[in-house]
Scaffold this motif. Sequence first.
Motif: not given
Length: 260
Positions: A74-100
Amino acid sequence: MRLTGTVYAKTLEMDTGISIVTPDHFQPKEPYKVAYLLHGLCGSSRTWLEYSMLPVYAGKGNTVYVMPEVGRSFYMDMAYGFRYFTYVTEELPAICKDIFRISAEREDTAIIGGSMGGYGALRCALSRPGQYGMCAAFSSGCLFLKEGIEELKANGMRQEYVEHFGQQLSRDFVAAFGESYEWKPEYEITELAARAKKQGVVPKLFLTCGTSDYFYQDYKRICQKFEALGVSFTAEEWEAQHDFPYFNDALKKAVERFGL
């Protein structure tokens, strides 16, 4: 160009799936626009690539489409799992801007999704309205998350509920929100829309739903809520169900509406 594979995400501390679709033509001077395209509950980073006409829409446009993979989070920083909200909103854009060679400007940045991905797109865009200039949400789930959590608490183990939503959904909510299904205002779309309106920075919003979709009544309600809040948006509905023929049509409309 179409790329599928994995990328290492520091936020997740693991490799994670990603797909990229670019325009067919080379744009020598101006950076491309970017659209983060989010999958639904049963999907993956390849879903939009495999089940829609995205390569055709992207090939004619001026936008790089980035499709992450977040499981059933559900695009959450999960209670038991992964920080997907942070990944999608912060790290993913940074990765994409570095490559493309994509624009860093808000007005050139869209986030789009269907079903669970529609909720994810709205939550990301309304949580970070200074980051996303455009948001499209198709047949979104969890538009009234607090109500959904209460309903799941009450009915999650009932046979008819399991038959409709599957046995896994209750486990998904525990992983995302914890055993107590903890709700926070920053999870609720109407709360986030009110905050963005107060800040005076609201992305361009495009909402769609099929009239035979099981989320149709929630779609009508969220439109009414946005109107009451004074949040500007565009909505479109037509006869359709919760399936990829509908999602494909909705994606085409969003691409055209946002000039992607």
